[in-house]
Design a protein around this motif. Structure first.
Motif, short mmCIF file in Angstrom:
data_model
loop_
_atom_site.label_atom_id
_atom_site.label_comp_id
_atom_site.label_asym_id
_atom_site.label_seq_id
_atom_site.Cartn_x
_atom_site.Cartn_y
_atom_site.Cartn_z
N ALA A 78 0.83 -1.20 0.00
CA ALA A 78 0.00 0.00 0.00
C ALA A 78 0.86 1.26 0.00
O ALA A 78 0.57 2.23 -0.70
CB ALA A 78 -0.93 -0.02 1.21
N GLU A 79 1.95 1.24 0.79
CA GLU A 79 2.83 2.40 0.85
C GLU A 79 3.46 2.70 -0.51
O GLU A 79 3.66 3.87 -0.87
CB GLU A 79 3.93 2.17 1.89
CG GLU A 79 3.44 2.14 3.34
CD GLU A 79 2.91 0.79 3.76
OE1 GLU A 79 2.55 0.64 4.94
OE2 GLU A 79 2.83 -0.12 2.90
N LEU B 242 2.12 2.50 -3.35
CA LEU B 242 1.14 3.12 -4.25
C LEU B 242 0.85 4.57 -3.90
O LEU B 242 0.13 5.24 -4.64
CB LEU B 242 -0.18 2.33 -4.22
CG LEU B 242 -0.23 1.01 -4.98
CD1 LEU B 242 -1.58 0.35 -4.77
CD2 LEU B 242 0.03 1.22 -6.47
N ASN B 243 1.39 5.06 -2.82
CA ASN B 243 1.08 6.41 -2.37
C ASN B 243 1.40 7.44 -3.46
O ASN B 243 2.53 7.54 -3.95
CB ASN B 243 1.89 6.73 -1.10
CG ASN B 243 1.45 8.04 -0.47
OD1 ASN B 243 0.29 8.42 -0.55
ND2 ASN B 243 2.40 8.74 0.15
N LEU C 211 -9.60 -1.83 -0.86
CA LEU C 211 -8.34 -1.12 -1.12
C LEU C 211 -8.26 0.15 -0.28
O LEU C 211 -7.20 0.45 0.30
CB LEU C 211 -8.23 -0.78 -2.61
CG LEU C 211 -6.99 0.03 -3.00
CD1 LEU C 211 -5.71 -0.77 -2.76
CD2 LEU C 211 -7.07 0.49 -4.45
N ARG C 212 -9.35 0.90 -0.23
CA ARG C 212 -9.34 2.14 0.57
C ARG C 212 -9.06 1.83 2.04
O ARG C 212 -8.33 2.57 2.70
CB ARG C 212 -10.67 2.88 0.41
CG ARG C 212 -10.87 3.52 -0.97
CD ARG C 212 -12.10 4.41 -0.97
NE ARG C 212 -12.38 4.95 -2.28
CZ ARG C 212 -11.76 6.02 -2.80
NH1 ARG C 212 -10.82 6.64 -2.09
NH2 ARG C 212 -12.07 6.46 -4.00
N MET D 165 -5.33 1.06 2.33
CA MET D 165 -4.53 2.28 2.18
C MET D 165 -4.69 3.18 3.41
O MET D 165 -3.71 3.78 3.89
CB MET D 165 -4.96 3.02 0.92
CG MET D 165 -4.78 2.23 -0.38
SD MET D 165 -3.06 2.09 -0.90
CE MET D 165 -2.79 3.67 -1.68
N ARG D 166 -5.90 3.27 3.93
CA ARG D 166 -6.13 4.11 5.11
C ARG D 166 -5.37 3.55 6.30
O ARG D 166 -4.78 4.31 7.10
CB ARG D 166 -7.63 4.17 5.41
CG ARG D 166 -7.99 5.15 6.52
CD ARG D 166 -9.50 5.19 6.76
NE ARG D 166 -10.22 5.61 5.56
CZ ARG D 166 -11.02 4.82 4.88
NH1 ARG D 166 -11.22 3.56 5.28
NH2 ARG D 166 -11.63 5.25 3.80
N VAL E 58 -1.92 6.12 3.89
CA VAL E 58 -1.77 6.73 2.56
C VAL E 58 -3.14 6.77 1.87
O VAL E 58 -4.08 6.10 2.29
CB VAL E 58 -0.75 5.96 1.69
CG1 VAL E 58 0.64 6.07 2.29
CG2 VAL E 58 -1.14 4.50 1.55
N ASN E 59 -3.22 7.56 0.78
CA ASN E 59 -4.47 7.72 0.06
C ASN E 59 -4.40 7.08 -1.32
O ASN E 59 -3.32 6.94 -1.91
CB ASN E 59 -4.83 9.21 -0.08
CG ASN E 59 -5.09 9.85 1.27
OD1 ASN E 59 -5.76 9.26 2.11
ND2 ASN E 59 -4.57 11.07 1.45
N VAL E 60 -5.57 6.75 -1.84
CA VAL E 60 -5.68 6.25 -3.21
C VAL E 60 -5.88 7.44 -4.13
O VAL E 60 -6.82 8.23 -3.95
CB VAL E 60 -6.87 5.28 -3.36
CG1 VAL E 60 -6.90 4.71 -4.78
CG2 VAL E 60 -6.80 4.16 -2.34
#
Length: 315
Positions: A186-187, A189-190, A207-208, A211-212, A216-218
């Motif tokens: 996930a990190e 993809l930030n 996924l959200r 990421m949360r 980090v955000n999508v």
């Protein structure tokens, strides 16, 4: 006059017509001639007219019997077909089976399942209906479809549900800075452009959440309805995306494929289900089809978890 004769009388009458004489018909039917004569006499009494006249050459049909013979032939043929249909229904290989399937698996998985089933039950008739999971859920609930393969939905109380998980993988466009990574987190993809399915789709929600949790955000640049559309957009270099292993494998066989597919951590599964109606009993044919369906989707589930790192060939 209403005819109440027995089926056996009609069969004997048909054989006498075909053989041309009572003696030959008796021999073919392995009956005595008096038994055949008695059956014909009883039938004549029921229909109310003479069926045969004797002449120098044997037995001759009356004009009325000729017309009756045509009708008897149709009736006995229909009864034969009815018997074959009953046997097929009892053995689970007759009637039309309506199968609803979500779009992705309708193209990749279901054709193989149906081919295997029809190879073993060639007399069966299947109908593949490709609709959204929501539409299939409702159609199966109402008994319009016999069985469905859908993504997990809300409000499935009217269904008998067998759940499966198909692993999702990250698709990298050819211009991605992550090319060369064996696994993406996930990190990683930030801030990178991302193509997702609709905001209420389970893959987007999962996924959200991941990421949360990573802080980090999508960064969504495009949203779409289907995995094949998402991977096609990634192939154009628009962004990264998550798709199921089956869609990824199918796309990577294309000559114009420019993507790389890698595992995503933590792993995300697409929750799907085989569903039948809780309030409409499945037909024998459906009961016979279900083992093929479950076995194939179980195999897809295992394969998706072992898909691993794949890379497409350069165009």
């Amino acid at each position: 006059m209403k005819i109440r004769h027995h089926l056996r009388q009609l069969q004997i009458f048909q054989e006498v017509v075909r053989a041309g004489s009572l003696t030959k018909a008796a021999r073919r039917l392995e009956l005595s001639q008096p038994a055949v004569s008695a059956a014909i006499a009883n039938l004549e009494q029921e229909v109310g007219f003479l069926l045969f006249r004797r002449n120098h050459y044997g037995t001759e049909l009356t004009l009325e019997a000729e017309y009756l013979a045509e009708g008897v032939e149709r009736v006995l043929t229909s009864l034969k077909h009815l018997g074959e249909l009953s046997d097929g229904l009892r053995q689970g290989r007759a009637g039309k089976l309506l199968v609803g399937c979500k779009p992705g698996m309708s193209l990749s998985v279901m054709p193989r399942i149906m081919a295997d089933y029809l190879s073993d039950y060639p007399g069966s008739q299947l109908s593949l209906q490709t609709f959204s999971s929501l539409h299939i859920r409702d159609a199966v609930s109402e008994g319009q479809f016999d069985v469905g393969v859908i993504e997990i939905q809300d409000d499935m109380h009217a269904l008998d549900v067998t759940r499966y998980g198909i692993r999702l993988y990250l698709v990298l466009p050819e211009n991605s800075p992550l090319i060369g990574h064996e696994t993406v987190t996930a990190e990683d993809l930030n801030g990178l452009p991302f193509i997702c399915l609709d905001e209420h789709h389970q893959s987007t929600i999962k996924l959200r959440n991941v990421m949360r949790a990573a802080g980090v955000n999508v960064h969504v640049v495009v949203s779409t309805h289907l995995f094949p559309s998402a991977i096609g957009l990634a192939n154009q270099g628009i962004g990264h995306t998550l798709v199921d292993a089956l869609t990824a494998e199918q796309f990577m066989t294309r000559r114009d494929s420019r993507i790389t597919v890698v595992p995503f951590e933590p792993s995300i599964d697409l929750d799907i289900a085989v569903v039948t109606s809780r309030y409409h009993s499945p037909s024998r044919q459906c009961q016979g089809f279900l083992p093929y369906l479950h076995a194939s989707i179980e195999a897809c589930q295992r394969y998706s978890q072992q898909f691993g790192t794949r890379a497409s060939a350069s165009p």
